[in-house]
Design an enzyme around this catalytic site. Structure first.
Site, PDB file in Angstrom:
ATOM      1  N   ALA A  79       0.851  -1.196   0.000  1.00 30.09           N
ATOM      2  CA  ALA A  79       0.000   0.000   0.000  1.00 30.09           C
ATOM      3  C   ALA A  79       0.882   1.240   0.000  1.00 30.09           C
ATOM      4  CB  ALA A  79      -0.889  -0.021   1.230  1.00 30.09           C
TER       5      ALA A  79
ATOM      6  N   GLY B  64       0.848  -5.202   0.479  1.00 30.78           N
ATOM      7  CA  GLY B  64      -0.185  -5.366  -0.541  1.00 30.78           C
ATOM      8  C   GLY B  64       0.325  -6.073  -1.787  1.00 30.78           C
TER       9      GLY B  64
ATOM     10  N   GLU C 297      -0.025  -9.534  -0.927  1.00 35.16           N
ATOM     11  CA  GLU C 297      -1.462  -9.842  -0.891  1.00 35.16           C
ATOM     12  C   GLU C 297      -2.052  -9.967  -2.300  1.00 35.16           C
ATOM     13  OE1 GLU C 297      -1.984  -6.529   1.735  1.00 35.16           O
ATOM     14  OE2 GLU C 297      -2.691  -7.816   3.363  1.00 35.16           O
TER      15      GLU C 297
ATOM     16  N   GLU D 234       3.936  -5.062   7.504  1.00 33.78           N
ATOM     17  CA  GLU D 234       3.122  -3.984   8.083  1.00 33.78           C
ATOM     18  C   GLU D 234       3.403  -3.771   9.562  1.00 33.78           C
ATOM     19  OE1 GLU D 234       2.018  -6.452   6.183  1.00 33.78           O
ATOM     20  OE2 GLU D 234       0.819  -5.616   4.556  1.00 33.78           O
TER      21      GLU D 234
HETATM   22  N1  COA Z   1       4.564   3.305  -0.062  1.00 36.86           N
HETATM   23  C1  COA Z   1       5.034   4.497  -0.396  1.00 36.86           C
HETATM   24  N2  COA Z   1       6.320   4.746  -0.696  1.00 36.86           N
HETATM   25  C2  COA Z   1       7.161   3.714  -0.684  1.00 36.86           C
HETATM   26  C3  COA Z   1       6.750   2.422  -0.361  1.00 36.86           C
HETATM   27  C4  COA Z   1       5.363   2.221  -0.040  1.00 36.86           C
HETATM   28  N3  COA Z   1       4.860   1.026   0.286  1.00 36.86           N
HETATM   29  N4  COA Z   1       7.805   1.581  -0.421  1.00 36.86           N
HETATM   30  C5  COA Z   1       8.855   2.350  -0.786  1.00 36.86           C
HETATM   31  N5  COA Z   1       8.477   3.639  -0.923  1.00 36.86           N
HETATM   32  C6  COA Z   1       9.290   4.783  -1.343  1.00 36.86           C
HETATM   33  C7  COA Z   1      10.383   5.077  -0.314  1.00 36.86           C
HETATM   34  O1  COA Z   1       9.862   5.891   0.723  1.00 36.86           O
HETATM   35  C8  COA Z   1      11.390   5.787  -1.177  1.00 36.86           C
HETATM   36  O2  COA Z   1      10.953   7.109  -1.393  1.00 36.86           O
HETATM   37  P1  COA Z   1      12.038   8.288  -1.666  1.00 36.86           P
HETATM   38  O3  COA Z   1      12.754   7.884  -2.925  1.00 36.86           O
HETATM   39  O4  COA Z   1      11.166   9.494  -1.834  1.00 36.86           O
HETATM   40  O5  COA Z   1      12.905   8.312  -0.467  1.00 36.86           O
HETATM   41  C9  COA Z   1      11.296   5.045  -2.493  1.00 36.86           C
HETATM   42  O6  COA Z   1      10.009   4.440  -2.521  1.00 36.86           O
HETATM   43  C10 COA Z   1      12.325   3.964  -2.670  1.00 36.86           C
HETATM   44  O7  COA Z   1      12.298   3.157  -1.493  1.00 36.86           O
HETATM   45  P2  COA Z   1      13.623   2.611  -0.819  1.00 36.86           P
HETATM   46  O8  COA Z   1      13.262   1.954   0.472  1.00 36.86           O
HETATM   47  O9  COA Z   1      14.650   3.681  -0.767  1.00 36.86           O
HETATM   48  O10 COA Z   1      14.050   1.543  -1.917  1.00 36.86           O
HETATM   49  P3  COA Z   1      14.852   0.210  -1.734  1.00 36.86           P
HETATM   50  O11 COA Z   1      15.127  -0.257  -3.101  1.00 36.86           O
HETATM   51  O12 COA Z   1      15.980   0.359  -0.788  1.00 36.86           O
HETATM   52  O13 COA Z   1      13.820  -0.813  -1.033  1.00 36.86           O
HETATM   53  C11 COA Z   1      11.706  -1.884  -0.682  1.00 36.86           C
HETATM   54  C12 COA Z   1      12.645  -1.234  -1.690  1.00 36.86           C
HETATM   55  C13 COA Z   1      10.408  -2.217  -1.403  1.00 36.86           C
HETATM   56  C14 COA Z   1      12.329  -3.172  -0.131  1.00 36.86           C
HETATM   57  C15 COA Z   1      11.465  -0.936   0.490  1.00 36.86           C
HETATM   58  O14 COA Z   1      11.125   0.331  -0.016  1.00 36.86           O
HETATM   59  C16 COA Z   1      10.370  -1.325   1.455  1.00 36.86           C
HETATM   60  O15 COA Z   1      10.592  -2.163   2.310  1.00 36.86           O
HETATM   61  N6  COA Z   1       9.187  -0.707   1.317  1.00 36.86           N
HETATM   62  C17 COA Z   1       8.100  -0.792   2.238  1.00 36.86           C
HETATM   63  C18 COA Z   1       7.383  -2.103   2.173  1.00 36.86           C
HETATM   64  C19 COA Z   1       6.258  -2.107   3.167  1.00 36.86           C
HETATM   65  O16 COA Z   1       6.413  -1.897   4.350  1.00 36.86           O
HETATM   66  N7  COA Z   1       5.033  -2.400   2.659  1.00 36.86           N
HETATM   67  C20 COA Z   1       3.872  -2.462   3.453  1.00 36.86           C
HETATM   68  C21 COA Z   1       3.155  -1.192   3.415  1.00 36.86           C
HETATM   69  S1  COA Z   1       1.789  -1.196   4.546  1.00 36.86           S
END
Ligand code: COA
Length: 255
Positions: free
Chosen positions: A62, A105, A108, A128
């Protein structure tokens, strides 16, 4: 018109590709497009469906930037549940081809598909809890049904990420391939698309509906669908072909 995802149909297989920026966050807008695509694929079904995302990130979950308080949460969870229920209800075999992170998500969405094919760098998880919240796109329910309650609790309460090989071991992924999971997904989808798709739809319904019934009700449901499927042209084609030419030679019409 769809902008955050792309749907292309070839050889009877619809490929739905998420294209929402770098991380494929499931924003309200993307979730609405997923819902629209699922409804369209249900109204006019192809032979099979493949859902895929980015090479490094299938979908990061999400869109956290849209989160607020309980009111926003109520809308977000209801909207994503409706969309993923629509994906789960597509009356054809649906395969998630996951080559990178499928988190929150994203996981999911993969769970709402019938089958998950992972690449060697695929990572699944429900992180989450690390935000102090819980999965709201069906994760607590579909994951538990797939991997069992204790493993689902370990993953949802701990937020641990699961690499491809472990995902296969616990039944979260159904196959892990060395190369591009999309290629293998297309191969499998094409082979199912050439089969008796109305019977496949009936088998999918029997299994999915039966999972929320007791055994007696599930068996009664199977009986109804078994009878119903004999009304299809494909059942007559398949039975006649078997009697005349042996197994596996029927050319189905999808009617
Ligand atoms: N929603 C909104 N923004 C998100 C996001 C999400 N679910 N996941 C990543 N982003 C954004 C980050 O804030 C970052 O923004 P910025 O460039 O403005 O700083 C950008 O996307 C890149 O993310 P980053 O973490 O720097 O990339 P990465 O390649 O190191 O890691 C992931 C990628 C997907 C592993 C990591 O971003 C992550 O763990 N995301 C969250 C997953 C999560 O918790 N999902 C459940 C949501 S309820």
């Amino acid at each position: 018109m769809a902008e955050l995802l792309d749907v292309q149909t070839r050889d009877g297989v619809a490929v739905v590709t998420l294209r929402n920026g770098k991380v494929n966050a499931l924003s309200t807008a993307l979730v609405a497009e997923i819902h629209g695509a699922a409804d369209a694929l249900t109204a006019d079904p192809p032979g099979a469906v493949v859902v895929t995302g980015g090479e490094r990130i299938f979908a990061a979950g999400a869109d956290i930037s849209e989160f607020g308080g309980p009111d926003e949460a109520a809308t977000i969870t209801a909207t994503i549940h409706r969309a993923l229920d629509a994906v789960a209800a597509i009356p054809r075999f649906t395969i998630a081809a996951v080559s990178g992170y499928a988190l929150g998500g994203g996981c999911e969405l993969a769970l709402a598909c019938d089958y998950r094919i992972a690449g060697p760098r695929a990572v699944f998880g429900q992180p989450e809890i690390l935000l102090g919240i819980i999965p709201g796109g069906g994760g607590t329910q579909r994951l538990a049904r797939l991997v069992g309650p204790s493993r689902a609790k370990e993953l949802c309460l701990g937020g641990r990420q699961v690499p491809a090989d472990e995902a296969l071991t616990i039944g979260l992924a159904d196959e892990v391939v060395d190369g591009d999971p999309l290629e293998r997904a297309l191969e499998l989808a094409r082979s199912l698309a050439a089969g008796a798709v109305l019977a496949q739809a009936a088998a999918k319904r029997a299994i999915d509906d039966g999972l929320s019934m007791d055994l007696a009700a599930g068996l009664a449901h199977e009986r109804e669908l078994f009878v119903e499927v004999f009304g299809t042209e494909d059942s007559q084609v398949g039975i006649r072909s078997f009697l005349e030419h042996g197994p596996g030679k029927a050319e189905f019409t999808g009617r």
